[in-house]
Design a protein around this motif. Structure first.
Motif, PDB file in Angstrom:
ATOM      1  N   GLY A 127      15.741  19.756 -20.439  1.00 25.54           N
ATOM      2  CA  GLY A 127      15.870  20.847 -19.905  1.00 25.54           C
ATOM      3  C   GLY A 127      15.141  21.251 -19.281  1.00 25.54           C
ATOM      4  N   GLU A 128      14.305  20.794 -18.482  1.00 26.87           N
ATOM      5  CA  GLU A 128      12.813  21.803 -17.821  1.00 26.87           C
ATOM      6  C   GLU A 128      13.458  22.418 -16.394  1.00 26.87           C
ATOM      7  OE1 GLU A 128      12.902  18.513 -19.041  1.00 26.87           O
ATOM      8  OE2 GLU A 128      10.919  17.643 -18.734  1.00 26.87           O
ATOM      9  N   ILE A 129      14.353  21.256 -15.939  1.00 20.66           N
ATOM     10  CA  ILE A 129      15.308  22.346 -14.686  1.00 20.66           C
ATOM     11  C   ILE A 129      15.633  23.579 -14.862  1.00 20.66           C
ATOM     12  CG2 ILE A 129      16.915  22.182 -12.711  1.00 20.66           C
ATOM     13  CD1 ILE A 129      14.138  19.842 -12.687  1.00 20.66           C
ATOM     14  N   GLY A 130      16.073  23.879 -15.791  1.00 18.84           N
ATOM     15  CA  GLY A 130      16.755  25.414 -16.378  1.00 18.84           C
ATOM     16  C   GLY A 130      17.848  25.726 -16.347  1.00 18.84           C
ATOM     17  N   ALA A 131      18.893  23.910 -15.605  1.00 15.63           N
ATOM     18  CA  ALA A 131      20.379  24.451 -15.693  1.00 15.63           C
ATOM     19  C   ALA A 131      21.522  24.121 -16.180  1.00 15.63           C
ATOM     20  CB  ALA A 131      20.855  23.106 -14.383  1.00 15.63           C
ATOM     21  N   GLY A 132      20.819  24.260 -17.901  1.00 16.51           N
ATOM     22  CA  GLY A 132      21.662  24.487 -19.054  1.00 16.51           C
ATOM     23  C   GLY A 132      21.945  22.893 -19.294  1.00 16.51           C
ATOM     24  N   THR A 133      21.057  21.756 -18.589  1.00 16.69           N
ATOM     25  CA  THR A 133      21.318  20.443 -18.947  1.00 16.69           C
ATOM     26  C   THR A 133      20.329  19.984 -19.292  1.00 16.69           C
ATOM     27  OG1 THR A 133      21.222  19.827 -16.750  1.00 16.69           O
ATOM     28  CG2 THR A 133      23.406  20.867 -17.475  1.00 16.69           C
ATOM     29  N   THR A 134      20.523  18.785 -20.088  1.00 18.52           N
ATOM     30  CA  THR A 134      19.116  17.745 -20.346  1.00 18.52           C
ATOM     31  C   THR A 134      19.615  16.425 -19.395  1.00 18.52           C
ATOM     32  OG1 THR A 134      20.289  16.556 -22.096  1.00 18.52           O
ATOM     33  CG2 THR A 134      17.847  19.146 -22.088  1.00 18.52           C
ATOM     34  N   GLY A 135      18.566  15.860 -19.440  1.00 19.66           N
ATOM     35  CA  GLY A 135      18.819  14.054 -19.251  1.00 19.66           C
ATOM     36  C   GLY A 135      18.218  13.937 -17.507  1.00 19.66           C
ATOM     37  N   GLY A 136      18.542  13.707 -16.880  1.00 22.39           N
ATOM     38  CA  GLY A 136      18.681  12.629 -15.508  1.00 22.39           C
ATOM     39  C   GLY A 136      17.769  13.732 -14.508  1.00 22.39           C
ATOM     40  N   LYS A 137      17.297  14.098 -13.400  1.00 21.52           N
ATOM     41  CA  LYS A 137      16.143  15.034 -12.895  1.00 21.52           C
ATOM     42  C   LYS A 137      16.684  15.568 -11.009  1.00 21.52           C
ATOM     43  CE  LYS A 137      15.402  10.338 -11.082  1.00 21.52           C
ATOM     44  NZ  LYS A 137      14.968   8.684 -11.525  1.00 21.52           N
ATOM     45  N   ALA A 138      16.529  16.772 -10.734  1.00 20.95           N
ATOM     46  CA  ALA A 138      16.566  17.601  -9.955  1.00 20.95           C
ATOM     47  C   ALA A 138      15.805  16.873  -8.623  1.00 20.95           C
ATOM     48  CB  ALA A 138      16.775  19.226 -10.211  1.00 20.95           C
ATOM     49  N   LEU A 139      16.844  16.417  -7.751  1.00 16.59           N
ATOM     50  CA  LEU A 139      15.573  15.623  -6.344  1.00 16.59           C
ATOM     51  C   LEU A 139      15.492  16.921  -5.299  1.00 16.59           C
ATOM     52  CD1 LEU A 139      17.709  12.324  -5.436  1.00 16.59           C
ATOM     53  CD2 LEU A 139      15.299  13.048  -7.690  1.00 16.59           C
ATOM     54  N   VAL A 140      16.102  17.921  -5.653  1.00 15.74           N
ATOM     55  CA  VAL A 140      16.004  19.326  -4.754  1.00 15.74           C
ATOM     56  C   VAL A 140      15.974  20.532  -5.348  1.00 15.74           C
ATOM     57  CG1 VAL A 140      17.013  17.944  -2.894  1.00 15.74           C
ATOM     58  CG2 VAL A 140      18.615  19.462  -4.400  1.00 15.74           C
ATOM     59  N   PRO A 141      15.494  21.804  -4.942  1.00 15.68           N
ATOM     60  CA  PRO A 141      15.059  22.476  -5.647  1.00 15.68           C
ATOM     61  C   PRO A 141      16.710  23.377  -6.326  1.00 15.68           C
ATOM     62  CG  PRO A 141      14.680  23.063  -3.423  1.00 15.68           C
ATOM     63  CD  PRO A 141      14.517  21.361  -3.957  1.00 15.68           C
ATOM     64  N   THR A 142      16.504  23.400  -7.250  1.00 11.91           N
ATOM     65  CA  THR A 142      17.932  23.822  -8.375  1.00 11.91           C
ATOM     66  C   THR A 142      17.494  24.488  -9.386  1.00 11.91           C
ATOM     67  OG1 THR A 142      18.267  21.283  -8.713  1.00 11.91           O
ATOM     68  CG2 THR A 142      19.467  23.195 -10.035  1.00 11.91           C
ATOM     69  N   PRO A 143      18.918  25.942  -8.601  1.00 11.02           N
ATOM     70  CA  PRO A 143      18.136  27.703  -9.222  1.00 11.02           C
ATOM     71  C   PRO A 143      18.577  27.558 -11.024  1.00 11.02           C
ATOM     72  CG  PRO A 143      20.317  27.955  -8.118  1.00 11.02           C
ATOM     73  CD  PRO A 143      19.934  26.370  -7.925  1.00 11.02           C
ATOM     74  N   VAL A 144      17.722  28.388 -11.820  1.00 12.43           N
ATOM     75  CA  VAL A 144      17.288  28.198 -13.582  1.00 12.43           C
ATOM     76  C   VAL A 144      19.176  29.125 -13.666  1.00 12.43           C
ATOM     77  CG1 VAL A 144      16.342  29.424 -14.677  1.00 12.43           C
ATOM     78  CG2 VAL A 144      14.938  27.563 -13.489  1.00 12.43           C
ATOM     79  N   SER A 145      20.009  28.848 -14.211  1.00 10.65           N
ATOM     80  CA  SER A 145      20.888  29.639 -14.838  1.00 10.65           C
ATOM     81  C   SER A 145      20.299  30.648 -15.518  1.00 10.65           C
ATOM     82  CB  SER A 145      21.289  29.029 -15.558  1.00 10.65           C
ATOM     83  OG  SER A 145      21.757  27.795 -15.417  1.00 10.65           O
ATOM     84  N   GLY A 146      21.027  31.666 -14.981  1.00  6.24           N
ATOM     85  CA  GLY A 146      21.145  32.992 -15.354  1.00  6.24           C
ATOM     86  C   GLY A 146      19.694  34.007 -15.505  1.00  6.24           C
ATOM     87  N   LEU A 147      18.539  33.363 -14.587  1.00  4.61           N
ATOM     88  CA  LEU A 147      17.374  33.957 -13.968  1.00  4.61           C
ATOM     89  C   LEU A 147      17.238  34.607 -13.112  1.00  4.61           C
ATOM     90  CD1 LEU A 147      14.753  34.512 -15.567  1.00  4.61           C
ATOM     91  CD2 LEU A 147      13.496  32.256 -14.457  1.00  4.61           C
ATOM     92  N   THR A 148      17.453  36.091 -12.721  1.00  2.00           N
ATOM     93  CA  THR A 148      17.411  36.264 -11.123  1.00  2.00           C
ATOM     94  C   THR A 148      16.700  37.636 -11.393  1.00  2.00           C
ATOM     95  OG1 THR A 148      19.426  38.433 -12.267  1.00  2.00           O
ATOM     96  CG2 THR A 148      20.125  36.381 -11.347  1.00  2.00           C
ATOM     97  N   ASP A 149      15.705  37.577 -12.593  1.00  2.00           N
ATOM     98  CA  ASP A 149      14.849  38.929 -12.035  1.00  2.00           C
ATOM     99  C   ASP A 149      13.570  38.299 -12.105  1.00  2.00           C
ATOM    100  OD1 ASP A 149      15.295  38.354 -14.416  1.00  2.00           O
ATOM    101  OD2 ASP A 149      15.518  40.512 -15.128  1.00  2.00           O
ATOM    102  N   ALA A 150      12.852  37.033 -12.206  1.00  2.00           N
ATOM    103  CA  ALA A 150      11.468  36.980 -12.533  1.00  2.00           C
ATOM    104  C   ALA A 150      10.312  37.222 -11.734  1.00  2.00           C
ATOM    105  CB  ALA A 150      11.575  35.271 -12.568  1.00  2.00           C
ATOM    106  N   THR A 151       9.609  37.053 -12.302  1.00  2.00           N
ATOM    107  CA  THR A 151       8.000  38.741 -11.787  1.00  2.00           C
ATOM    108  C   THR A 151       6.951  37.746 -11.859  1.00  2.00           C
ATOM    109  OG1 THR A 151       7.773  39.106 -14.132  1.00  2.00           O
ATOM    110  CG2 THR A 151       8.863  40.314 -12.665  1.00  2.00           C
ATOM    111  N   SER A 152       7.536  36.052 -13.193  1.00  2.00           N
ATOM    112  CA  SER A 152       5.855  35.268 -12.531  1.00  2.00           C
ATOM    113  C   SER A 152       7.041  33.707 -13.553  1.00  2.00           C
ATOM    114  CB  SER A 152       4.813  35.349 -13.348  1.00  2.00           C
ATOM    115  OG  SER A 152       4.706  35.830 -14.302  1.00  2.00           O
ATOM    116  N   VAL A 153       5.931  32.922 -13.016  1.00  2.00           N
ATOM    117  CA  VAL A 153       6.866  31.246 -13.815  1.00  2.00           C
ATOM    118  C   VAL A 153       5.541  30.901 -14.578  1.00  2.00           C
ATOM    119  CG1 VAL A 153       7.058  30.401 -11.447  1.00  2.00           C
ATOM    120  CG2 VAL A 153       8.230  29.616 -13.556  1.00  2.00           C
ATOM    121  N   SER A 154       5.347  29.904 -15.482  1.00  2.00           N
ATOM    122  CA  SER A 154       4.501  29.764 -15.933  1.00  2.00           C
ATOM    123  C   SER A 154       5.264  27.739 -16.110  1.00  2.00           C
ATOM    124  CB  SER A 154       3.347  29.675 -16.899  1.00  2.00           C
ATOM    125  OG  SER A 154       2.234  29.368 -16.958  1.00  2.00           O
TER     126      SER A 154
END
Length: 177
Positions: A127-154
């Motif tokens: 689930g490291e893409i943050g889209a609310g699912t596990t498994g597979g892969k994302a070949l293009v940038p995918t928005p993290v679900s419900g996160l619109t006010d981030a100030t940093s990422v690690s």
């Protein structure tokens, strides 16, 4: 600025040039070869970087104009270019034009946009893409679900965290430990 993994490292000069060294079996040095480099060599065509991030077998750079480029191993789509083909020199990550930060995990990469949105791509086994699912892969940038006010990422091995404007921290991915 400097970024390292188990197999190699990259450094960023004040002029925006990036130099990498170490294992190069998947092109993670970014010099157009697969020759291991015991000393730093320039990454091809990259002279306007403002930040770098080294994953396990790939690396990415944030450019002065807000775009992101990545190179090296791409077995899980961690380069974000829509393929799983390894790249021996930097390739642009489509659709990322306003990034202020880039972070690479084992085989996942995330970018923080100026808007506070976080985009992730690559492996999603935990689930490291943050889209609310596990498994597979994302070949293009995918928005993290419900996160619109981030100030940093690690990004870590198989999990990612972001600081929020509220002072809270949001994390997703592997929670084994």
């Amino acid at each position: 600025d400097m970024s390292a993994s188990d197999f190699g490292a990259c450094s960023l000069s004040i002029t925006g040039a990036v130099r990498c060294w170490g294992f190069n079996g998947n092109g993670e040095i970014g010099d157009g070869t697969k020759i291991n480099r015991p000393t730093p060599v320039p990454v091809t065509g990259l002279n306007d970087a403002i930040a770098i991030s080294h994953g396990q077998l790939h690396a990415c750079a944030l450019r002065l104009n807000g775009s992101v480029v990545c190179w090296g191993s791409n077995f899980a789509g961690q380069l974000g270019d829509g393929t799983t083909s390894e790249r021996l020199t930097p390739v642009p990550v489509p659709g990322v034009t306003d990034a202020v930060m880039v972070e690479s995990g084992y085989s996942t990469t995330c970018a923080l946009r100026v808007t506070g949105q976080v985009l992730c791509w690559g492996a999603n086994a935990n689930g490291e893409i943050g889209a609310g699912t596990t498994g597979g892969k994302a070949l293009v940038p995918t928005p993290v679900s419900g996160l619109t006010d981030a100030t940093s990422v690690s990004a870590a091995f198989t999990n990612v965290c972001a600081s929020r404007a509220t002072g809270q921290v949001a994390c997703w991915g592997d929670n084994f430990f």
